[in-house]
Design a protein around this motif. Structure first.
Motif, PDB file in Angstrom:
ATOM      1  N   PHE A 108      -5.192  -3.193   6.307  1.00  0.00           N
ATOM      2  CA  PHE A 108      -3.993  -2.489   6.747  1.00  0.00           C
ATOM      3  C   PHE A 108      -4.394  -1.115   7.265  1.00  0.00           C
ATOM      4  CE2 PHE A 108      -0.151   0.163   5.570  1.00  0.00           C
ATOM      5  CZ  PHE A 108       0.611  -0.259   6.651  1.00  0.00           C
ATOM      6  N   ALA A 109      -4.165  -0.891   8.557  1.00  0.00           N
ATOM      7  CA  ALA A 109      -4.521   0.383   9.185  1.00  0.00           C
ATOM      8  C   ALA A 109      -3.348   1.349   9.108  1.00  0.00           C
ATOM      9  CB  ALA A 109      -4.923   0.165  10.644  1.00  0.00           C
ATOM     10  N   VAL A 120       0.841  -1.199   0.000  1.00  0.00           N
ATOM     11  CA  VAL A 120       0.000   0.000   0.000  1.00  0.00           C
ATOM     12  C   VAL A 120       0.877   1.250   0.000  1.00  0.00           C
ATOM     13  CG1 VAL A 120      -1.804   1.272   1.217  1.00  0.00           C
ATOM     14  CG2 VAL A 120      -1.810  -1.234   1.257  1.00  0.00           C
ATOM     15  N   TRP A 121       0.618   2.118  -0.959  1.00  0.00           N
ATOM     16  CA  TRP A 121       1.315   3.404  -1.053  1.00  0.00           C
ATOM     17  C   TRP A 121       0.310   4.545  -0.914  1.00  0.00           C
ATOM     18  CZ3 TRP A 121       2.519  -0.771  -4.019  1.00  0.00           C
ATOM     19  CH2 TRP A 121       3.873  -1.128  -4.192  1.00  0.00           C
ATOM     20  N   ILE A 122       0.752   5.646  -0.340  1.00  0.00           N
ATOM     21  CA  ILE A 122      -0.013   6.897  -0.381  1.00  0.00           C
ATOM     22  C   ILE A 122       0.898   7.947  -1.008  1.00  0.00           C
ATOM     23  CG2 ILE A 122      -1.163   8.722   0.926  1.00  0.00           C
ATOM     24  CD1 ILE A 122      -1.945   6.701   2.998  1.00  0.00           C
ATOM     25  N   GLY A 146       2.720   7.712  -3.516  1.00  0.00           N
ATOM     26  CA  GLY A 146       3.999   7.132  -3.895  1.00  0.00           C
ATOM     27  C   GLY A 146       4.882   6.719  -2.741  1.00  0.00           C
ATOM     28  N   VAL A 147       4.442   6.901  -1.495  1.00  0.00           N
ATOM     29  CA  VAL A 147       5.214   6.526  -0.314  1.00  0.00           C
ATOM     30  C   VAL A 147       4.689   5.194   0.208  1.00  0.00           C
ATOM     31  CG1 VAL A 147       5.828   7.142   2.057  1.00  0.00           C
ATOM     32  CG2 VAL A 147       5.702   8.917   0.294  1.00  0.00           C
ATOM     33  N   LEU A 148       5.564   4.209   0.312  1.00  0.00           N
ATOM     34  CA  LEU A 148       5.167   2.886   0.773  1.00  0.00           C
ATOM     35  C   LEU A 148       4.935   2.903   2.288  1.00  0.00           C
ATOM     36  CD1 LEU A 148       4.770  -0.143   0.118  1.00  0.00           C
ATOM     37  CD2 LEU A 148       7.220  -0.445   0.573  1.00  0.00           C
ATOM     38  N   TYR A 149       3.749   2.418   2.701  1.00  0.00           N
ATOM     39  CA  TYR A 149       3.426   2.362   4.130  1.00  0.00           C
ATOM     40  C   TYR A 149       3.497   0.947   4.696  1.00  0.00           C
ATOM     41  CZ  TYR A 149       2.150   7.232   4.704  1.00  0.00           C
ATOM     42  OH  TYR A 149       2.215   8.599   4.798  1.00  0.00           O
ATOM     43  N   GLY A 150       3.280  -0.054   3.870  1.00  0.00           N
ATOM     44  CA  GLY A 150       3.331  -1.418   4.370  1.00  0.00           C
ATOM     45  C   GLY A 150       2.424  -2.333   3.583  1.00  0.00           C
TER      46      GLY A 150
END
Length: 326
Positions: free
Chosen positions: A76-77, A60-62, A64-68
């Motif tokens: 995924f919270a 999961v990206w927001i 373009g930044v990968l969160y996990g």
């Protein structure tokens, strides 16, 4: 009072989009502190929480930044989503990658259904992404297979450039970047990787120019480029300090701190910010800005209370406070 060694880590490693960027061992000697004042406390960042619901083990990206990754149930919270509108991107092996907007007011559950893919190029790209942390040679071969199957595949050329760069094949990596940028002009992430290659080639001036171009292409948002600039100016400051040019040392530390702070703000609690927080704290200590150092370490603890680095960060704070009190 004698100087104390402050070891931030044995080997600082930063990953953007899962790709490794080794910063190196960081140790500083903080001299005795004079005077005492209560540390300034940064105001707590304003965040909202979302729970992405999709396929299990999806990345999961927001923006373009990968969160996990999602868990076995496909959830995924993310507790640190900043204000404003964003774009969420989800990728799962065997499925088409999907992006969708996150509105400024949206929070809670965010469902992102995925559709299975039989696209050979996309499947080769996914294989390459899996292999980057296992076998770089095989990962490069899978990326090359992806671009052979789909010549207009800028993401695959970018992934190939990253893995080749990490392997030390800098000329070939630069060729892959040029292919990605030709296919997608104004590709901010590609420019950030290009700048890293320039840095590895000891082309500092080109690296700075290209990192800044990346930020411009990203309309101001490009935490990888901001971090890269911070590292360059930190290295420059250390060089000037070692040669006794303390005015230039101070000037370059100020630049480094500025870029690291901006990167932290844009990473918004994503895993990559863990190392950037430590780098910024280190710089504040070297500048003897002890209020700011404590504030940034305390901000880290609020965001990452369960981080493996928590014990060390608490120790840093206590050592600073004890020295200040004397």
């Amino acid at each position: 009072m004698s100087a104390r060694p402050l070891v931030v880590c044995n080997s600082m490693k930063l990953r953007f989009h899962g790709k490794l960027w080794v910063i190196g061992c960081v140790m500083i000697l903080a001299s005795a502190m004079v005077g005492y004042a209560q540390p300034k406390r940064a105001s707590a960042p304003q965040f909202r929480s979302i729970t992405v619901i999709t396929q299990p083990k999806s990345s999961v990206w927001i923006d373009g930044v990968l969160y996990g990754k999602t868990d076995d149930s496909g959830k995924f919270a993310i507790m640190t989503v900043s204000s404003g509108s964003h774009t969420i991107r989800v990728r799962s092996d065997g499925f088409h990658e999907k992006s969708q907007p996150l509105t400024a007011l949206q929070k809670g559950d965010v469902s992102i259904p995925l559709v299975k893919t039989t696209d050979a190029a996309e499947l080769a790209f996914q294989e390459a992404e899996r292999l980057t942390t296992v076998d770089r040679e095989k990962a490069a071969a899978a990326y090359k297979k992806a671009v052979k199957l789909r010549p207009a595949y800028p993401e695959a050329f970018l992934g190939l450039a990253r893995v080749l760069s990490d392997s030390g094949a800098l000329e070939e990596a630069m060729n892959a970047i040029m292919s990605a940028r030709k296919l997608r002009p104004g590709y901010a992430e590609a420019s950030a990787v290009e700048a890293r290659i320039h840095k590895d080639l000891n082309e500092e001036g080109n690296a700075i120019v290209t990192f800044k171009r990346s930020i411009t292409e990203g309309k101001g948002f490009q935490p990888e480029a901001l971090t890269g600039l911070g590292i360059i100016y930190k290295d420059k400051a250390e060089g000037f300090g070692g040669s006794g040019d303390f005015e230039q040392e101070t000037s370059n530390y100020l630049e480094a701190a500025k870029y690291f702070r901006s990167a932290i703000n844009q990473l918004s609690g994503a895993p990559d910010s863990v190392v950037v927080y430590q780098l910024l704290g280190l710089i504040y200590e070297r500048q003897k800005k002890y209020d700011e150092a404590i504030a940034i370490y305390e901000e880290f603890l609020r965001l990452y209370p369960d981080s493996p680095e928590t014990t060390a960060i608490r120790s840093f704070i206590e050592q600073i406070k004890k020295q200040r009190a004397n």
